[in-house]
Enzyme design. Structure first.
Site, PDB file in Angstrom:
ATOM      1  N   ALA A 159      34.191  43.988  41.546  1.00 58.32           N
ATOM      2  CA  ALA A 159      32.819  44.762  41.167  1.00 58.32           C
ATOM      3  C   ALA A 159      32.501  44.531  39.735  1.00 58.32           C
ATOM      4  O   ALA A 159      33.546  44.735  39.027  1.00 58.32           O
ATOM      5  CB  ALA A 159      32.944  46.145  41.843  1.00 58.32           C
ATOM      6  N   HIS A 208      22.856  45.569  56.679  1.00 61.19           N
ATOM      7  CA  HIS A 208      23.269  46.109  55.560  1.00 61.19           C
ATOM      8  C   HIS A 208      23.065  47.486  55.336  1.00 61.19           C
ATOM      9  O   HIS A 208      22.033  48.033  55.784  1.00 61.19           O
ATOM     10  CB  HIS A 208      22.763  45.355  54.223  1.00 61.19           C
ATOM     11  CG  HIS A 208      23.390  45.629  52.778  1.00 61.19           C
ATOM     12  ND1 HIS A 208      23.306  46.703  52.163  1.00 61.19           N
ATOM     13  CD2 HIS A 208      24.329  44.743  52.181  1.00 61.19           C
ATOM     14  CE1 HIS A 208      24.043  46.567  51.150  1.00 61.19           C
ATOM     15  NE2 HIS A 208      24.529  45.351  51.006  1.00 61.19           N
ATOM     16  N   ARG A 244      25.376  40.070  45.656  1.00 61.46           N
ATOM     17  CA  ARG A 244      24.850  40.772  44.667  1.00 61.46           C
ATOM     18  C   ARG A 244      25.662  41.634  43.830  1.00 61.46           C
ATOM     19  O   ARG A 244      26.122  41.595  42.631  1.00 61.46           O
ATOM     20  CB  ARG A 244      23.549  41.571  45.312  1.00 61.46           C
ATOM     21  CG  ARG A 244      23.131  42.748  44.144  1.00 61.46           C
ATOM     22  CD  ARG A 244      22.489  44.157  44.628  1.00 61.46           C
ATOM     23  NE  ARG A 244      23.578  44.870  45.493  1.00 61.46           N
ATOM     24  CZ  ARG A 244      23.495  46.142  46.032  1.00 61.46           C
ATOM     25  NH1 ARG A 244      21.924  46.296  46.187  1.00 61.46           N
ATOM     26  NH2 ARG A 244      24.312  46.615  46.642  1.00 61.46           N
ATOM     27  N   GLY A 245      26.729  42.164  44.532  1.00 58.03           N
ATOM     28  CA  GLY A 245      27.613  42.936  44.530  1.00 58.03           C
ATOM     29  C   GLY A 245      27.479  44.422  44.088  1.00 58.03           C
ATOM     30  O   GLY A 245      26.461  44.648  44.280  1.00 58.03           O
ATOM     31  N   ASP A 246      28.612  45.066  44.332  1.00 60.08           N
ATOM     32  CA  ASP A 246      28.061  46.633  44.031  1.00 60.08           C
ATOM     33  C   ASP A 246      28.570  46.938  42.700  1.00 60.08           C
ATOM     34  O   ASP A 246      29.364  46.682  41.768  1.00 60.08           O
ATOM     35  CB  ASP A 246      29.304  47.345  44.825  1.00 60.08           C
ATOM     36  CG  ASP A 246      29.103  47.056  46.288  1.00 60.08           C
ATOM     37  OD1 ASP A 246      28.268  47.194  46.770  1.00 60.08           O
ATOM     38  OD2 ASP A 246      30.262  46.928  46.969  1.00 60.08           O
ATOM     39  N   GLU A 251      40.020  33.721  53.236  1.00 63.57           N
ATOM     40  CA  GLU A 251      39.574  34.413  52.195  1.00 63.57           C
ATOM     41  C   GLU A 251      40.750  34.975  51.485  1.00 63.57           C
ATOM     42  O   GLU A 251      41.657  35.523  52.088  1.00 63.57           O
ATOM     43  CB  GLU A 251      38.633  35.552  52.453  1.00 63.57           C
ATOM     44  CG  GLU A 251      38.134  36.310  50.965  1.00 63.57           C
ATOM     45  CD  GLU A 251      37.331  37.494  51.674  1.00 63.57           C
ATOM     46  OE1 GLU A 251      36.051  37.320  51.600  1.00 63.57           O
ATOM     47  OE2 GLU A 251      38.060  38.704  51.463  1.00 63.57           O
ATOM     48  N   SER A 300      38.498  28.654  57.726  1.00 64.90           N
ATOM     49  CA  SER A 300      38.633  28.980  56.256  1.00 64.90           C
ATOM     50  C   SER A 300      39.252  30.130  56.121  1.00 64.90           C
ATOM     51  O   SER A 300      39.203  30.948  57.221  1.00 64.90           O
ATOM     52  CB  SER A 300      37.117  28.829  55.493  1.00 64.90           C
ATOM     53  OG  SER A 300      36.475  29.658  55.993  1.00 64.90           O
ATOM     54  N   HIS A 303      36.051  32.370  59.199  1.00 60.69           N
ATOM     55  CA  HIS A 303      36.349  32.721  58.009  1.00 60.69           C
ATOM     56  C   HIS A 303      37.371  33.544  57.945  1.00 60.69           C
ATOM     57  O   HIS A 303      37.050  35.123  58.189  1.00 60.69           O
ATOM     58  CB  HIS A 303      35.314  33.120  57.000  1.00 60.69           C
ATOM     59  CG  HIS A 303      35.748  32.969  55.483  1.00 60.69           C
ATOM     60  ND1 HIS A 303      36.275  31.936  54.922  1.00 60.69           N
ATOM     61  CD2 HIS A 303      35.789  33.664  54.485  1.00 60.69           C
ATOM     62  CE1 HIS A 303      36.524  32.261  53.573  1.00 60.69           C
ATOM     63  NE2 HIS A 303      36.063  33.615  53.201  1.00 60.69           N
ATOM     64  N   TYR A 361      25.027  40.299  57.548  1.00 53.85           N
ATOM     65  CA  TYR A 361      25.420  41.643  58.067  1.00 53.85           C
ATOM     66  C   TYR A 361      25.079  41.907  59.548  1.00 53.85           C
ATOM     67  O   TYR A 361      23.953  42.384  59.864  1.00 53.85           O
ATOM     68  CB  TYR A 361      24.888  42.714  57.264  1.00 53.85           C
ATOM     69  CG  TYR A 361      25.551  42.600  55.730  1.00 53.85           C
ATOM     70  CD1 TYR A 361      26.454  43.084  55.139  1.00 53.85           C
ATOM     71  CD2 TYR A 361      24.646  41.789  54.867  1.00 53.85           C
ATOM     72  CE1 TYR A 361      26.873  42.832  53.984  1.00 53.85           C
ATOM     73  CE2 TYR A 361      25.141  41.610  53.529  1.00 53.85           C
ATOM     74  CZ  TYR A 361      26.135  41.879  53.195  1.00 53.85           C
ATOM     75  OH  TYR A 361      26.561  41.565  51.861  1.00 53.85           O
ATOM     76  N   THR A 372      37.618  35.899  46.104  1.00 49.30           N
ATOM     77  CA  THR A 372      36.779  37.168  45.606  1.00 49.30           C
ATOM     78  C   THR A 372      36.617  37.556  44.241  1.00 49.30           C
ATOM     79  O   THR A 372      37.438  37.112  43.390  1.00 49.30           O
ATOM     80  CB  THR A 372      37.220  38.494  46.414  1.00 49.30           C
ATOM     81  OG1 THR A 372      38.413  38.948  45.839  1.00 49.30           O
ATOM     82  CG2 THR A 372      37.513  38.332  48.002  1.00 49.30           C
ATOM     83  N   GLN A 384      43.765  51.393  56.128  1.00 46.51           N
ATOM     84  CA  GLN A 384      42.903  50.482  55.278  1.00 46.51           C
ATOM     85  C   GLN A 384      41.747  49.941  56.055  1.00 46.51           C
ATOM     86  O   GLN A 384      40.541  50.091  55.065  1.00 46.51           O
ATOM     87  CB  GLN A 384      43.893  49.571  54.837  1.00 46.51           C
ATOM     88  CG  GLN A 384      43.456  48.373  53.916  1.00 46.51           C
ATOM     89  CD  GLN A 384      44.192  47.292  53.644  1.00 46.51           C
ATOM     90  OE1 GLN A 384      44.931  46.801  54.218  1.00 46.51           O
ATOM     91  NE2 GLN A 384      44.510  46.976  52.307  1.00 46.51           N
ATOM     92  N   PHE A 425      37.614  50.297  54.884  1.00 48.54           N
ATOM     93  CA  PHE A 425      36.641  49.301  54.544  1.00 48.54           C
ATOM     94  C   PHE A 425      35.506  49.224  55.444  1.00 48.54           C
ATOM     95  O   PHE A 425      34.507  48.972  55.175  1.00 48.54           O
ATOM     96  CB  PHE A 425      37.558  47.771  54.778  1.00 48.54           C
ATOM     97  CG  PHE A 425      38.436  47.542  53.783  1.00 48.54           C
ATOM     98  CD1 PHE A 425      38.763  48.334  52.678  1.00 48.54           C
ATOM     99  CD2 PHE A 425      39.579  46.341  54.298  1.00 48.54           C
ATOM    100  CE1 PHE A 425      39.698  47.739  51.650  1.00 48.54           C
ATOM    101  CE2 PHE A 425      40.685  46.156  53.204  1.00 48.54           C
ATOM    102  CZ  PHE A 425      40.450  46.922  52.026  1.00 48.54           C
TER     103      PHE A 425
END
Length: 294
Positions: A51, A149, A107-109, A17, A15, A266, A145, A48, A212, A216
Site C-alpha cells: 500500500a 468492488h 489504484r491501491g489502498d 502470485e 501463473s 492465477h 471483482y 505484489t 487469515q 482477507f
C-alpha cells in the site's frame, strides 16, 4: 512474453502470485517455493506492491532477481494512489530497462500512515499514463471483482469501471479471490451483455489458514459460503484439517471453473508451495491439456 498476446491466441494461462520478502529468511522461503513450483511451467508470476508503495524497492528487487534466476515472465503490481506521475514514470522506465513487459495496474489502498495523495483516483488513470508515455510497450493487466468492488454502488457500476479500463488499453484482468463460483458466472454473464471481451484469469486462493483468509475476505468483500465457513471454523485451530478442507474445496472449485471454460488460473501462494502443488497435482492433466504451448 506479453501476457496479452498469449491470451489473445486462446491459450490457457497458469501463473502464481508472490509477495516481496522482508528479510533473508523470507527470501530463502520464496526461492524454495519457486524451486518447487517451476516444474508446472507457469506462463508468468506476479509480485505484489505494498500500500502506498511501501514495498517499492523490495518489489523491484524481487522482480529483477526472479527474472534473472529463473528466466520467467514476471509481472510487477503497481499502485498509484500514493505516487505522483514522476515517481510512477521513473519506476516504469526502470522496469523497461530490465526488460519487463507486463504490469498489473492498480489504484491501491491509501495507507493510514501516509497521507500523501497520488495523481490517480482510479486505476484507469494509471493505465492512461502508461499508454501516453509507453504506447503499447507494456501489456497492462488489471484487477476485477466478481462480487463487485466494495466502493462501487453496484456490480453493474463496477463492471462499467472494468469496461473503461479495457477500452483504455487493459489487455486482461485477474479476479479478486472468490469462493462461490456462482458470483463469477453471473459476473461473466454481465460482461458479455456489456460487450466486454477482456480475458479474465481467475485468482485462486486456497484456504490454508481460516482466520487469515477470513480477514482477507472481510477486507475485500469476498463471501465464504456458510457451509464451508462452518466446517473450517470447527477445525480452525487444527492446521492440517484446515489445509485438507481448504485445498479439497479449491480443487472442486477449480474443476467447475475448468468445465466452464476460464482463461486461466492465477494462484495466490502467500509464498508457500504446498497448497498450489496439491491443487495442480490433482488437476494437472486437465490443465496441461488446455495449454496450447505444450
Amino acid at each position: 512474453m506479453k501476457i496479452c498476446e498469449y491470451l489473445k491466441e486462446g491459450n490457457f494461462s497458469l501463473s502464481f502470485e508472490f509477495f516481496p520478502p522482508k528479510d533473508e529468511k523470507g527470501k530463502k522461503q520464496l526461492f524454495q517455493t519457486l524451486d518447487r513450483l517451476i516444474k508446472y511451467s507457469p506462463n508468468f508470476v506476479s509480485i505484489t506492491y505494498g500500500a502506498g508503495g511501501s514495498t517499492r524497492d523490495r518489489t523491484f528487487n524481487t522482480v529483477k532477481e526472479i527474472k534473472e534466476k529463473y528466466n520467467l515472465t514476471v509481472m510487477p503490481h503497481l499502485t498509484c494512489v500514493a505516487h505522483d506521475e514522476d515517481e510512477v514514470l521513473e519506476l516504469l522506465n526502470t522496469y523497461k530497462e530490465i526488460g519487463i513487459e507486463n504490469i498489473l495496474a492498480l489504484r491501491g489502498d491509501q495507507p493510514k500512515d501516509n497521507p500523501k495523495k497520488g495523481f490517480c483516483k482510479y486505476a484507469v488513470d494509471l493505465i492512461r499514463l502508461i499508454k501516453e508515455h509507453f504506447g503499447n510497450y507494456f501489456c497492462i493487466g488489471v484487477a476485477c471483482y466478481p462480487e463487485g468492488h466494495q466502493e462501487a454502488k453496484s456490480l453493474e457500476e463496477d463492471i462499467e469501471h472494468l469496461k473503461e479500463k479495457w477500452e483504455m488499453g487493459a489487455g486482461f484482468a485477474i479476479t479478486q479471490m472468490f469462493f462461490d463460483n456462482s458470483y463469477f458466472f453471473r459476473f461473466k454473464e454481465l460482461l458479455t451483455k456489456k460487450g466486454v471481451n477482456i480475458p479474465i484469469i481467475v485468482g485462486v486462493m486456497p484456504i490454508t489458514n481460516f482466520k487469515q483468509i477470513k480477514k482477507f475476505a472481510d477486507m475485500c468483500g469476498a463471501t465464504i459460503p456458510l457451509e464451508l465457513a462452518k466446517r473450517l471454523s470447527e477445525v480452525q485451530d487444527q492446521p492440517e484439517e484446515v489445509f485438507k478442507i481448504g485445498v479439497e474445496y479449491a480443487i472442486k472449485q477449480c474443476e467447475e471453473l475448468l468445465d466452464f471454460g476460464v482463461d486461466g488460473f492465477h494462484i495466490y501462494t502467500l509464498n508457500k508451495a504446498e497448497a498450489a502443488e496439491s491443487i495442480l497435482e490433482s488437476l494437472k492433466d486437465k490443465i496441461f491439456s488446455l495449454r496450447k504451448d505444450f
